[in-house]
Scaffold this motif. Structure first.
Motif, short mmCIF file in Angstrom:
data_model
loop_
_atom_site.label_atom_id
_atom_site.label_comp_id
_atom_site.label_asym_id
_atom_site.label_seq_id
_atom_site.Cartn_x
_atom_site.Cartn_y
_atom_site.Cartn_z
N TRP A 93 40.64 35.67 46.36
CA TRP A 93 39.53 35.05 45.61
C TRP A 93 40.09 34.12 44.54
CZ3 TRP A 93 35.29 38.19 42.43
CH2 TRP A 93 34.23 37.31 42.12
N ALA A 94 41.10 34.60 43.81
CA ALA A 94 41.67 33.77 42.74
C ALA A 94 42.48 32.60 43.31
CB ALA A 94 42.54 34.62 41.82
N LEU A 95 43.21 32.84 44.41
CA LEU A 95 44.03 31.75 44.98
C LEU A 95 43.15 30.63 45.52
CD1 LEU A 95 46.86 33.71 46.86
CD2 LEU A 95 47.14 32.22 44.87
N THR A 96 42.20 30.99 46.37
CA THR A 96 41.36 29.96 47.00
C THR A 96 40.26 29.49 46.04
OG1 THR A 96 39.81 31.57 47.92
CG2 THR A 96 41.69 30.97 49.29
N GLY A 97 39.97 30.29 45.02
CA GLY A 97 38.88 29.95 44.11
C GLY A 97 37.52 30.06 44.78
N ALA A 98 37.49 30.76 45.89
CA ALA A 98 36.24 30.86 46.65
C ALA A 98 36.13 32.26 47.23
CB ALA A 98 36.22 29.84 47.78
#
Lengths: 137, 187
Positions: A93-98
């Protein structure tokens, strides 16, 4: 018509996610840095209103448009799968921001590169299915 | 018209999301986006060699159509409803991202220097997009739901498992944000 209403509901959801900037990588980064209230406000107020609705729907045995009792799925008991699975999800979630809905909304925004994120998420789901017996649940 | 182009505040968006969840229950279904990833695996034939994916994926057609709507909502929200102004991020975040090499944080919805086709086959791009996406799909199924199923529906239904999952989301998110992202941006 039976299926069209889901297209409309999804479209509304995609518009909300866009207009509230929930689809923004920067908003997710800011949330995990605890530098803004915005995302906590979105999720928190959704949950508060959701609790009032869900609890009264269950108490009053509200019915769906087809006359059946509304279904609220009980999650299986367990600890490990939720903490471990949740943590792995959070890394992504944090890496892709989605999360799974915004990755589709972002493709709608014209960021075709998110098709790669979606394909990777499908692969991740598939690999979970293959090795799930070896994981603690 | 002003309101249409301005970003919506949290106290509008949050209750609207709850309303949407209610609407899905009124339609006789529920609110869970990541299930679609499993449905896609089933539709692609994964059930032939893995029993996890056995089942009639066509029963989930309504959810796939919902997901198509979520994409369509992006087409609308990203074109004529789009706010022309940059996202109002916290100053601390803007400064810190600029120091890590991100140009004009908030000018776009995503940092386009990370999320681009050109960057896909670098270690940085591979980790952000492919490993990131993989963890989303793997973790959502392992935990039995994502933000919509656990954080919104599950917490609304006062389910302990959902609270555990959301705690997990934050453990993972904090690890990525404080350890991986600063490292990857310096590559």
């Amino acid at each position: 018509m039976r299926l069209l209403k889901f297209l409309i509901a999804g479209t509304i959801f995609g518009i909300i996610l866009s207009k509230a900037e929930v689809v923004s990588w920067f908003r997710i980064y800011e949330m995990f840095r605890f530098e803004s209230f915005h995302m906590y406000g979105v999720i928190g107020s959704a949950v508060l209103v959701g609790i009032v609705f869900t609890q009264s729907a269950k108490r009053k045995e509200l019915k769906s448009m087809y006359g059946d009792k509304m279904v609220f799925i009980q999650k299986d008991k367990g600890v490990k799968r939720y903490i471990l699975g949740g943590t792995i999800f959070g890394l992504g979630w944090a890496l892709t921001g989605a999360c799974p809905a915004p990755m589709f909304t972002l493709v709608g925004h014209g960021f075709s590169i998110f098709l790669i994120v979606i394909a990777s998420a499908i692969l991740g789901t598939y690999v979970y299915g293959l090795i799930r017996h070896k994981l603690p649940h | 018209m002003e309101f249409i182009h301005h970003p919506w505040p949290w106290y509008i968006a949050g209750p609207l999301i709850a309303f949407l969840m209610m609407l899905m229950h009124y339609f006789g279904k529920g609110f869970g986006v990541s299930t679609n990833l499993k449905t896609i695996c089933s539709a692609l034939g994964a059930g032939k060699h893995c029993d996890f994916f056995i089942g009639d994926w066509k029963e989930q057609r309504w959810n796939l159509i919902f997901m198509l709507g979520v994409l369509l909502g992006g087409v609308i929200g990203g074109s004529f409803l789009q706010n022309p102004e940059p996202i109002q991020l916290s100053e601390t975040v803007v400064n810190e991202l600029e120091a890590m090499g991100i140009q004009n944080p908030g000018a776009n919805y995503i940092p386009t220097e990370i999320f681009s086709w050109d960057n896909l086959f670098t270690i940085q791009g591979f980790t952000f997009m492919i490993l990131g996406g993989f963890s989303l799909g793997f973790g959502a199924r392992y935990a039995g739901g994502c933000t919509s199923g656990h954080a919104i529906s599950g917490l609304s239904n006062l389910q302990w498992p959902s609270l555990l999952a959301v705690i997990g989301f934050f453990i993972g998110g904090i690890i990525s944000t404080y350890l991986f992202i600063p490292y990857l941006l310096n590559l």
